[in-house]
Design a protein around this motif. Structure first.
Motif, PDB file in Angstrom:
ATOM      1  N   THR A  80      43.234  37.438  35.659  1.00  0.00           N
ATOM      2  CA  THR A  80      42.972  38.597  36.502  1.00  0.00           C
ATOM      3  C   THR A  80      41.472  38.860  36.525  1.00  0.00           C
ATOM      4  OG1 THR A  80      43.243  40.068  34.612  1.00  0.00           O
ATOM      5  CG2 THR A  80      45.195  39.665  35.945  1.00  0.00           C
ATOM      6  N   ASP A  82      38.000  40.759  35.897  1.00  0.00           N
ATOM      7  CA  ASP A  82      37.572  41.430  34.666  1.00  0.00           C
ATOM      8  C   ASP A  82      37.964  42.905  34.619  1.00  0.00           C
ATOM      9  OD1 ASP A  82      36.484  39.056  33.824  1.00  0.00           O
ATOM     10  OD2 ASP A  82      34.435  39.572  34.393  1.00  0.00           O
ATOM     11  N   CYS A  83      38.094  43.554  35.763  1.00  0.00           N
ATOM     12  CA  CYS A  83      38.380  44.990  35.788  1.00  0.00           C
ATOM     13  C   CYS A  83      39.868  45.305  35.623  1.00  0.00           C
ATOM     14  CB  CYS A  83      37.853  45.605  37.079  1.00  0.00           C
ATOM     15  SG  CYS A  83      38.621  44.920  38.556  1.00  0.00           S
ATOM     16  N   LEU A  84      40.724  44.290  35.586  1.00  0.00           N
ATOM     17  CA  LEU A  84      42.167  44.511  35.466  1.00  0.00           C
ATOM     18  C   LEU A  84      42.677  44.014  34.118  1.00  0.00           C
ATOM     19  CD1 LEU A  84      43.334  43.400  39.019  1.00  0.00           C
ATOM     20  CD2 LEU A  84      43.059  45.721  38.167  1.00  0.00           C
ATOM     21  N   ASN A  88      41.096  37.167  31.312  1.00  0.00           N
ATOM     22  CA  ASN A  88      40.017  36.927  32.267  1.00  0.00           C
ATOM     23  C   ASN A  88      39.866  35.435  32.485  1.00  0.00           C
ATOM     24  OD1 ASN A  88      39.446  39.695  32.342  1.00  0.00           O
ATOM     25  ND2 ASN A  88      38.098  39.521  30.576  1.00  0.00           N
TER      26      ASN A  88
END
Length: 97
Positions: A80, A82-84, A88
């Motif tokens: 996903t 990086d913000c989820l 990563n």
């Protein structure tokens, strides 16, 4: 230099589990049931299942089948942004040391 596919095969071990242990399978199954239940409920109340309702049920079942088939045939890990939540890209790529 190794190709990406040979590198992945030598680096990662493929482990299998029962389809019934898959969260994807159960998520798809429960989503399909939640989508079909109101259609069936309405049809039972009216004592009639229309062609439109039948088509909706078929589309839901085919979508669920495609989801489960995709899960069974998946060979690569997913990541996903990086913000989820979740792994990563850097977590699933082999390190270049």
């Amino acid at each position: 230099m190794q190709s990406p596919s040979s590198l992945n095969q030598s680096t990662f071990t493929i482990s299998a589990k029962s389809i019934f242990a898959s969260k994807t399978f159960w998520g798809a199954t429960f989503t399909a049931l939640a989508a079909i239940a109101p259609i069936v409920g309405t049809a039972v109340e009216k004592h009639k299942l229309t062609v439109d309702e039948t088509v909706k049920i078929a589309v839901i079942l085919f979508g669920t089948g495609a989801t489960v088939a995709g899960r069974v045939q998946a060979k690569d890990s997913v990541y996903t942004p990086d913000c989820l939540p979740g792994p990563n890209k850097s977590d699933v790529e082999p390190s270049q040391s």
